[in-house]
Design a protein around this motif. Structure first.
Motif, mmCIF file in Angstrom:
data_model
loop_
_atom_site.group_PDB
_atom_site.id
_atom_site.type_symbol
_atom_site.label_atom_id
_atom_site.label_comp_id
_atom_site.label_asym_id
_atom_site.label_seq_id
_atom_site.Cartn_x
_atom_site.Cartn_y
_atom_site.Cartn_z
ATOM 1 N N GLN A 192 -77.770 -9.308 -21.529
ATOM 2 C CA GLN A 192 -77.965 -10.988 -21.626
ATOM 3 C C GLN A 192 -77.089 -11.630 -21.273
ATOM 4 N N LYS A 193 -77.398 -12.594 -19.666
ATOM 5 C CA LYS A 193 -76.469 -12.862 -19.192
ATOM 6 C C LYS A 193 -76.716 -14.868 -19.522
ATOM 7 N N PRO A 194 -75.677 -16.004 -20.082
ATOM 8 C CA PRO A 194 -76.502 -16.978 -19.843
ATOM 9 C C PRO A 194 -77.299 -17.198 -18.434
ATOM 10 N N VAL A 195 -77.264 -18.774 -19.227
ATOM 11 C CA VAL A 195 -78.528 -19.052 -18.641
ATOM 12 C C VAL A 195 -77.505 -19.641 -16.982
ATOM 13 N N ARG A 196 -76.793 -20.088 -16.980
ATOM 14 C CA ARG A 196 -75.942 -21.307 -15.220
ATOM 15 C C ARG A 196 -75.330 -19.303 -15.191
ATOM 16 N N PRO A 197 -75.709 -19.298 -14.065
ATOM 17 C CA PRO A 197 -74.921 -18.108 -13.149
ATOM 18 C C PRO A 197 -73.721 -18.653 -13.263
ATOM 19 N N ASP A 198 -73.151 -19.533 -13.778
ATOM 20 C CA ASP A 198 -71.767 -20.414 -12.858
ATOM 21 C C ASP A 198 -71.069 -19.439 -14.200
ATOM 22 N N GLN A 199 -71.453 -19.275 -15.004
ATOM 23 C CA GLN A 199 -71.209 -18.472 -16.584
ATOM 24 C C GLN A 199 -71.107 -17.175 -16.922
ATOM 25 N N TRP A 200 -71.885 -16.430 -16.279
ATOM 26 C CA TRP A 200 -72.100 -15.364 -16.023
ATOM 27 C C TRP A 200 -71.165 -14.562 -15.754
ATOM 28 N N PRO A 201 -70.653 -13.242 -16.478
ATOM 29 C CA PRO A 201 -69.584 -12.567 -16.185
ATOM 30 C C PRO A 201 -69.154 -12.075 -15.113
ATOM 31 N N ARG A 202 -67.685 -12.082 -14.343
ATOM 32 C CA ARG A 202 -67.346 -12.475 -13.402
ATOM 33 C C ARG A 202 -67.221 -10.519 -12.712
ATOM 34 N N GLU A 203 -67.795 -10.459 -11.842
ATOM 35 C CA GLU A 203 -68.281 -9.053 -11.258
ATOM 36 C C GLU A 203 -66.891 -8.335 -11.182
ATOM 37 N N ALA A 204 -65.678 -9.178 -10.717
ATOM 38 C CA ALA A 204 -64.290 -8.262 -10.917
ATOM 39 C C ALA A 204 -63.613 -8.077 -11.663
ATOM 40 N N PHE A 205 -63.825 -8.760 -12.826
ATOM 41 C CA PHE A 205 -63.502 -8.627 -13.880
ATOM 42 C C PHE A 205 -63.613 -7.315 -14.852
ATOM 43 N N LEU A 206 -65.332 -7.124 -14.512
ATOM 44 C CA LEU A 206 -66.511 -5.978 -15.236
ATOM 45 C C LEU A 206 -65.924 -4.887 -15.129
ATOM 46 N N GLU A 207 -65.579 -4.957 -13.564
ATOM 47 C CA GLU A 207 -65.347 -3.370 -12.695
ATOM 48 C C GLU A 207 -63.822 -2.941 -12.944
ATOM 49 N N GLU A 208 -63.088 -4.256 -13.269
ATOM 50 C CA GLU A 208 -61.662 -3.522 -13.754
ATOM 51 C C GLU A 208 -61.905 -2.810 -15.470
ATOM 52 N N ARG A 209 -62.970 -3.937 -15.901
ATOM 53 C CA ARG A 209 -62.801 -3.408 -17.603
ATOM 54 C C ARG A 209 -63.219 -1.961 -17.180
ATOM 55 N N TYR A 210 -64.635 -2.304 -16.816
ATOM 56 C CA TYR A 210 -65.347 -0.739 -16.437
ATOM 57 C C TYR A 210 -64.737 0.899 -16.685
ATOM 58 N N ALA A 211 -63.421 0.357 -15.216
ATOM 59 C CA ALA A 211 -62.512 1.504 -14.856
ATOM 60 C C ALA A 211 -61.889 2.104 -15.630
ATOM 61 N N ARG A 212 -61.636 0.924 -16.702
ATOM 62 C CA ARG A 212 -60.944 1.332 -17.355
ATOM 63 C C ARG A 212 -61.556 2.276 -19.257
ATOM 64 N N PHE A 213 -62.903 2.168 -19.488
ATOM 65 C CA PHE A 213 -63.784 2.393 -19.708
ATOM 66 C C PHE A 213 -63.879 4.311 -19.136
ATOM 67 N N LEU A 214 -63.878 4.217 -17.852
ATOM 68 C CA LEU A 214 -64.522 5.738 -17.627
ATOM 69 C C LEU A 214 -63.790 6.441 -17.227
ATOM 70 N N ARG A 215 -62.390 6.015 -17.664
ATOM 71 C CA ARG A 215 -60.989 6.423 -17.017
ATOM 72 C C ARG A 215 -60.819 6.903 -19.536
ATOM 73 N N ARG A 216 -61.008 6.444 -19.912
ATOM 74 C CA ARG A 216 -61.208 6.834 -21.360
ATOM 75 C C ARG A 216 -62.325 7.615 -22.299
ATOM 76 N N ALA A 217 -63.294 7.159 -21.878
ATOM 77 C CA ALA A 217 -64.280 7.901 -21.988
ATOM 78 C C ALA A 217 -64.472 8.910 -21.639
ATOM 79 N N ALA A 218 -64.049 9.562 -20.720
ATOM 80 C CA ALA A 218 -64.070 10.502 -20.025
ATOM 81 C C ALA A 218 -64.478 11.917 -20.526
#
Ligand code: ZN
Length: 315
Positions: free
Chosen positions: A289-315
């Motif tokens: 569930q994202k914030p109402v204001r789009p400028d407060q949504w999680p930044r895609e580039a940040f999520l991407e970098e974090r997700y890459a870590r998740f994939l590495r560790r969760a593999a």
């Protein structure tokens, strides 16, 4: 070796003591961040009610005092504007406080100069959001710069408080200690402001399970240390309950760049009781569930970098 002594004596020492005592009591009752309504209760000195600060004045000295300022205050503007935390962005062991107006000699600014000359301990009310202040005390004016119209403010520990005239101060040691304490204070304010802003953006609910209890919510960083200083950036944060924050940090739960929740294979393959089933597995594949204001949504580039870590560790 002591390198300097107090040049003259602070005439307001007992009043400052009374203010500090009441402030300690208020933070004990309400936490480190104080709403303006609480601050307006003021404090009592010899049966008389005195104020910590007033709404109108950034630099304040009650009329009962004769020396330097009792408090200084910065405010965060009401809605629509992003608060700036320029001070928090710097590595300096000092805050920089802007004079009132352009005349270093005006009454308010002279209260700063006087506080510096007396080395009088004062309170810095640091605004973290509209109507919310983080009091820092004892704080000292360590420099008064008429050219840049700013003064330098350093925090100290309350253990350093001594009645005037009783102590020889080692100016160099004071400065080193205060610099260190000030940097710590900046970090804490940054964390508190980050939590406040992230929780507001997510309307005080967990981005995963919607749990609406602020006591059980935390502001998680998407990328750790990315914004340790500077603007506490909501797009690098997520409001998460303790369970989901823990799972996110342990990479048992990932969030894809487009905001989908994904459990690690290890968790998906585990069979266990209701917590695992309902509090974790049930959200696998669901959107956050994202914030109402789009400028407060999680930044895609940040999520991407974090997700890459998740994939590495969760593999
Ligand atoms: Zn949750």
């Amino acid at each position: 070796m002591p390198t300097s002594t107090l040049s003259s004596t602070d005439p307001d020492w007992p009043i400052r003591q009374a203010a500090f005592q009441q402030l300690a009591e208020l933070t004990r009752l309400h936490g480190a961040l104080l709403p303006w309504d609480v601050l307006t209760q003021g404090f009592t000195f010899r049966g008389e009610l005195l104020y910590f600060a007033t709404k109108a004045e950034g630099i304040f000295r009650p009329r009962q005092m004769r020396g330097g300022a009792l408090s200084i205050k910065t405010t965060v503007p009401r809605r629509g504007r992003i608060p700036r935390y320029e001070d928090l962005a710097s590595d300096d062991g000092a805050f920089f406080y802007r004079f009132k107006g352009g005349d270093p000699g005006n009454h308010s600014n002279q209260l700063l100069a006087r506080a510096k000359d007396l080395q009088a301990p004062l309170i810095y009310f640091y605004g973290v959001e509209p109507g919310m202040y983080r009091p820092i005390w004892p704080a000292y004016i360590s420099r008064f710069d008429a050219r840049t119209l700013t003064c330098e403010v350093m925090a100290d520990e309350s253990m350093s408080l001594e009645p005037p005239g009783t102590a020889l101060h080692d100016a160099t040691a004071d400065r080193i200690r205060r610099g260190y304490i000030t940097v710590q204070a900046k970090k804490r304010i940054h964390q508190e402001a980050f939590r406040l802003h992230v929780l507001h953006a997510y309307e005080h609910r967990c981005a995963i399970c919607r749990l609406p209890r602020p006591e059980l919510l935390q502001a998680a960083h998407i990328l750790p240390d990315r914004d340790e200083r500077g603007v506490p950036a909501v797009p690098n944060g997520l409001a998460l309950c303790h369970l989901h924050h823990g799972a996110f940090d342990a990479d048992l739960l990932g969030i894809s760049p487009n905001g989908r929740i994904e459990l690690s294979r290890e968790l998906r393959d585990t069979r266990d009781g209701p917590t695992l089933e309902h509090a974790l597995k049930a959200f696998d594949g669901q959107p956050i569930q994202k914030p109402v204001r789009p400028d407060q949504w999680p930044r895609e580039a940040f999520l991407e970098e974090r997700y890459a870590r998740f994939l590495r560790r969760a593999a």
